[in-house]
Design a protein around this motif. Structure first.
Motif, mmCIF file in Angstrom:
data_model
loop_
_atom_site.group_PDB
_atom_site.id
_atom_site.type_symbol
_atom_site.label_atom_id
_atom_site.label_comp_id
_atom_site.label_asym_id
_atom_site.label_seq_id
_atom_site.Cartn_x
_atom_site.Cartn_y
_atom_site.Cartn_z
ATOM 1 N N LEU B 216 0.852 -1.196 0.000
ATOM 2 C CA LEU B 216 0.000 0.000 0.000
ATOM 3 C C LEU B 216 0.876 1.230 0.000
ATOM 4 O O LEU B 216 1.927 1.245 0.642
ATOM 5 N N ALA B 227 -7.383 -3.528 3.995
ATOM 6 C CA ALA B 227 -6.049 -3.442 3.403
ATOM 7 C C ALA B 227 -4.974 -3.603 4.473
ATOM 8 O O ALA B 227 -4.004 -4.358 4.299
ATOM 9 N N HIS B 230 -4.819 -7.111 5.852
ATOM 10 C CA HIS B 230 -4.171 -8.000 4.892
ATOM 11 C C HIS B 230 -2.640 -7.896 4.994
ATOM 12 O O HIS B 230 -1.928 -8.908 4.990
#
Lengths: 353, 250
Positions: B216, B227, B230
Motif C-alpha cells: 500500500l 487493506a 491483509h
C-alpha cells in the motif's frame, strides 16, 4: 542550565583535555632528558648537560650522541608509531584488542627475520655473552618487513574481495599470528644453536641497533602516518557511532578501513622490522589514555602517541638501569610493565569505556 | 524530492530483501514505512542514502542519482538516524557537532558550533552538552542522535525506528519533535515505524510493505481496515476517536 553556563562548562571540558596533553608532552620531554642522563656509564647531570651542548669530555659526548641519544630518539619515534597505529587499528576494527602484535604484524616480522637468519644466514652470534651481532642487518630488515606485510596483505585482501567484517579481520589476524609463531618454531627446530640464539635475540627487541638513517626512515614513516591518522580523526569519531551512522555522516567506511589499516600496518612493520618485537605499547597506550581524554580521536590520538613514547622511554631506561651493565630485552620489559597494567585496566572496567 | 524506480536488493546477493520498489515523495512530506518484521522496511531506508548499495533500480534525491553522488554530498542532503543509536564516549556537544562532519574541512568553524548550539537548544539538550553521550538514557540518546541529524542541515531525514526501546512519554516526545521540525523546516522525513497508531500521529504518507514489495502507498485514505489487516495478517480496525484516526488491533 543557561546557555553561558553550559558553554563555560564545555570550554572547561575541552581545556582539561588540552591541559592534560600539554602535561603529557612535558612529562615525555622530561623523561627523555632523564633517560639521557641515566645509564650504566654513570655520567652526572652536569656532564650530561655539558655533553649535550657540545662541551665536556669526548667520552661523555660519545656515550651521549652515539649510544643514548639514538636509543632515546628510537624510543620516542617507535612509541609514537606503534601507539598511534594501535589506536587507529582499535578504531577501524572496533576492537579494543587490535594492535600490531594481535594482528600478526609482529609475528610476521619475527618469521621474516627468523627466515633471514636461519635460511639466508644473515645472523651470527658475537663472542660477548649479552649481545648478538648480525652479519647482514639489511637482509634481516627486508625479510622482517616482507614477513610483517604478509598478514596485512592477507587481511586487506579478505576485506577488499570478500567484504569481511572487522571481527573477521581481527580473527584472521589472530590465526595468522599463531601461524607465523608456528613458522618461527619450525625454523628454529631445524637451525643450529647460534642461529637459534640470533633469532631469539632479534625477537627480544632492541632499541640500540638503530643509527641516524634508520631513525630518519622511522621518523618519516611515523610522521606521514600520524598526519594521515590525524586528518581522519573526525572519521574515527564518526565510526564510533556505528557503521550505518558513519556512512550517513558521509564516511566511506570501507575505504577508510582499508586505507587506515594499510598505513597503520606499514608503520608498525617498518618499526618492528628495525627494532624487533615490542609488545603491548600499541595495545595499552590507547587504553591508558581513554580514561583521561575519552574516545575523542582529536585528543586520544596525540595522547596515545605521547603515551607510547613515554612507555618506551620508561621501559628502555628500566631495562638499562635494573641490572647494569646488562641491558635487559626491551620487549620483555614492555610486556612485564604492560601486562599488569592492562590487567589493572580490565579489572577497573576500563575496557567497557 | 525522493524518486525510486524499480529498486531491488538481496543480502549477500542471494537473500532477496526488496523486490521492484517504486514510489516518489514530495518535499516536506513525512512517510512512514510500515509492515511486519522482515518485510524490507529498514533495507529500503538504507538504500535511500547508499548505506546499502542496491544492484538494481535507481534512487533519485532531488533529481540526482545517488549512485553518482559522493558520500559527503549525500550526507549534506540526507541525514540518517540508526535504530537504537550507538553513542560514543564523547561529550554530547561533540557528538552533535559531529553532524557537521560533511562540512568540516580541518576543524569545525564558528558557524558549525553556532548551528550545534541552536539545535541543542531547540531540542532542549543544552544542559547535557558537557556530559558524556554514552552515559545518557535511551530517550536522551535518541534525541541526541536526532540533534546530530538536524545539525547536518539535511533536506531529508531518514529514521530507523526512532521510538524503538523508548517508553510512552519519550516515544511521544520524539515523534512530536520530528513532526514539528519537519513542519517548521519543510523537511522530508522517511521513518520506519512498527506502530501504525504512532505513524498516524506523525506522518502524512504511508508505505506498507509485505513480502519485500509495496502493498500500500498513499495518504491515510489508503489505510482501510481490510487493506491494513491483509498487510499485517491480523485483524486491524481504524476508528475515529476524539476526532483522530486511531488503530484498534484485536
Amino acid at each position: 542550565m543557561s546557555c553561558s553556563a553550559y558553554k563555560g562548562s564545555y570550554t572547561g571540558y575541552i581545556r582539561r583535555k588540552k591541559r592534560f596533553l600539554a602535561l603529557l608532552l612535558l612529562l615525555t620531554v622530561l623523561t627523555a632528558f632523564a633517560a639521557l642522563a641515566f645509564g650504566p656509564a654513570g655520567l652526572s647531570l652536569r656532564e650530561t648537560a655539558a655533553a649535550l651542548f657540545g662541551f665536556g669530555s669526548p667520552q661523555a659526548r660519545t656515550i651521549l650522541f652515539q649510544i643514548r641519544l639514538p636509543r632515546i630518539l628510537t624510543a620516542i619515534v617507535a612509541g609514537i608509531g606503534l601507539a598511534s597505529a594501535g589506536c587507529i587499528m582499535q578504531s577501524l576494527l572496533k576492537n579494543p584488542l587490535a594492535s600490531a602484535s594481535t594482528l600478526g604484524v609482529s609475528q610476521g616480522a619475527a618469521f621474516g627475520a627468523a627466515f633471514a637468519i636461519t635460511v639466508l644466514n644473515a645472523g651470527v652470534q658475537s663472542p660477548t655473552p649479552d649481545t648478538v651481532s648480525f652479519s647482514d642487518p639489511y637482509l634481516i630488515f627486508l625479510c622482517a618487513f616482507a614477513g610483517s606485510l604478509l598478514p596485512t596483505v592477507l587481511i586487506l585482501m579478505l576485506s577488499c574481495f570478500r567484504r569481511v567484517s572487522p571481527e573477521v579481520m581481527i580473527l584472521t589476524g589472530a590465526a595468522l599470528s599463531s601461524f607465523f609463531s608456528g613458522g618461527v618454531m619450525m625454523l628454529q627446530y631445524f637451525a643450529d644453536e647460534l642461529k637459534i640464539a640470533a633469532v631469539v635475540f632479534w625477537t627480544f627487541g632492541n632499541l640500540g641497533n638503530t643509527a641516524g638513517r634508520e631513525i630518519a626512515i622511522m621518523a618519516v614513516v611515523t610522521t606521514v602516518s600520524f598526519l594521515f591518522f590525524y586528518l581522519n580523526r573526525w572519521n574515527c569519531n564518526a565510526l564510533q557511532t556505528g557503521e550505518n551512522s558513519a556512512k550517513g555522516l558521509g564516511v566511506d567506511t570501507d575505504r577508510l578501513r582499508i586505507g587506515g589499516m594499510l598505513i597503520a600496518s606499514l608503520t608498525a612493520s617498518v618499526i618492528v622490522s628495525y627494532i624487533g618485537i615490542i609488545n603491548f605499547v600499541g595495545l595499552i597506550a590507547p587504553h591508558l589514555m581513554r580514561r583521561p581524554v575519552g574516545s575523542d580521536y582529536r585528543y586520544l590520538l596525540p595522547a596515545s602517541a605521547l603515551c607510547g613514547s613515554l612507555l618506551l622511554l620508561v621501559s628502555d631506561t628500566v631495562s638499562r638501569l635494573i641490572l647494569p651493565p646488562v641491558v635487559l630485552p626491551i620487549g620483555a620489559v614492555t610486556t612485564f610493565l604492560g601486562a599488569p597494567l592492562f590487567l589493572f585496566l580490565i579489572l577497573k572496567g576500563e575496557h567497557h569505556r | 524530492m525522493i524518486r525510486i524506480e524499480h529498486l531491488a536488493y538481496a543480502y549477500h546477493g542471494h537473500h532477496p530483501a526488496l523486490d521492484d520498489i517504486s514510489f516518489h515523495l514530495e518535499q516536506g512530506e513525512r512517510l512512514a514505512l510500515l509492515g511486519n518484521n522482515g518485510a524490507g522496511k529498514s533495507t529500503l531506508l538504507k538504500c535511500l542514502n547508499r548505506i546499502l548499495e542496491p544492484p538494481a533500480g535507481t534512487v533519485f534525491l532531488d533529481g540526482c542519482d545517488v549512485k553518482r553522488m559522493r558520500r559527503n554530498e549525500i550526507a549534506k542532503m540526507c541525514a540518517y538516524v540508526d535504530q537504537q543509536p550507538q553513542m560514543p564516549r564523547l561529550s554530547v556537544f561533540d557528538t552533535v557537532l559531529m553532524g557537521r562532519k560533511p562540512y568540516i574541512r580541518f576543524e569545525p568553524t564558528a558557524f558549525d558550533r553556532e548551528r550545534t548550539e541552536e539545535v541543542l537548544e531547540l531540542l532542549r539538550l543544552s544542559a547535557f552538552a558537557p556530559r558524556y553521550a554514552d552515559e545518557l538514557s535511551g530517550g536522551e540518546r535518541q534525541k541526541v542522535a536526532l540533534a546530530r541529524a538536524l545539525v547536518q542541515q539535511p533536506q531529508i531525514l531518514l529514521l530507523d525506528e526512532p521510538t524503538a526501546g523508548l517508553d510512552l512519554r519519550n516515544s511521544r516526545e520524539v515523534l512530536e519533535l520530528i513532526r514539528t521540525v519537519s513542519c517548521e523546516q519543510n523537511l522530508t522525513v522517511v521513518t520506519v515505524l512498527h506502530d501504525l497508531d504512532r505513524a498516524l500521529r506523525c506522518c502524512n504518507r504511508f508505505l506498507l510493505m509485505k513480502k519485500k514489495k509495496i502493498a500500500l502507498f498513499g495518504d491515510e485514505s489508503v489505510l482501510t481496515d481490510d487493506a491494513v489487516s491483509h498487510v499485517y495478517e491480523t485483524p486491524v480496525k481504524i476508528r475515529m476517536i476524539e476526532g483522530r484516526r486511531t488503530v484498534i488491533a484485536d
